[in-house]
Design a protein around this motif. Sequence first.
Motif, short mmCIF file in Angstrom:
data_model
loop_
_atom_site.label_atom_id
_atom_site.label_comp_id
_atom_site.label_asym_id
_atom_site.label_seq_id
_atom_site.Cartn_x
_atom_site.Cartn_y
_atom_site.Cartn_z
N LEU A 265 86.03 109.41 43.15
CA LEU A 265 85.41 110.03 44.31
C LEU A 265 84.62 108.99 45.11
CD1 LEU A 265 85.00 112.75 45.76
CD2 LEU A 265 82.95 113.04 44.37
N ALA A 266 83.85 108.15 44.43
CA ALA A 266 83.10 107.11 45.11
C ALA A 266 84.04 106.12 45.77
CB ALA A 266 82.18 106.39 44.12
N PHE A 267 85.15 105.79 45.11
CA PHE A 267 86.10 104.86 45.69
C PHE A 267 86.74 105.45 46.96
CE2 PHE A 267 90.41 103.02 45.95
CZ PHE A 267 90.06 101.68 46.10
N LEU A 268 87.04 106.76 46.95
CA LEU A 268 87.62 107.40 48.12
C LEU A 268 86.62 107.44 49.27
CD1 LEU A 268 89.54 110.40 46.52
CD2 LEU A 268 90.52 108.37 47.61
N ILE A 269 85.35 107.68 48.97
CA ILE A 269 84.34 107.77 50.03
C ILE A 269 83.97 106.41 50.58
CG2 ILE A 269 81.94 108.41 50.50
CD1 ILE A 269 82.30 110.71 48.47
N PHE A 270 83.72 105.42 49.70
CA PHE A 270 83.21 104.12 50.15
C PHE A 270 84.27 103.03 50.16
CE2 PHE A 270 79.56 106.26 48.06
CZ PHE A 270 78.77 106.43 49.18
#
Length: 83
Positions: free
Chosen positions: A77-82
Amino acid sequence: MSDAPTQAGDGSRSPKSEKKLGLWARIRLFFRQIIGELKKVVTPSRKELGNLFLTVTVFVIIIMVIVSLLDALFGQLAFLIFG
């Protein structure tokens, strides 16, 4: 007059009488109570100990799997957002 305790019938001391004890008397009372409680401890049998070990081990493995899955999910999720 009777010698029966006036409090709830359990013979326990009231908070006022506890304050009258000196420092060393309270320390001795504390250690006497610890020893009294330790005499109540029962050592588990070998079978009970094995069951407890197995239960704790399985629980820890389940929690490790859940935390690992949540970590991977939040990482993606963090990789998709940032990313």
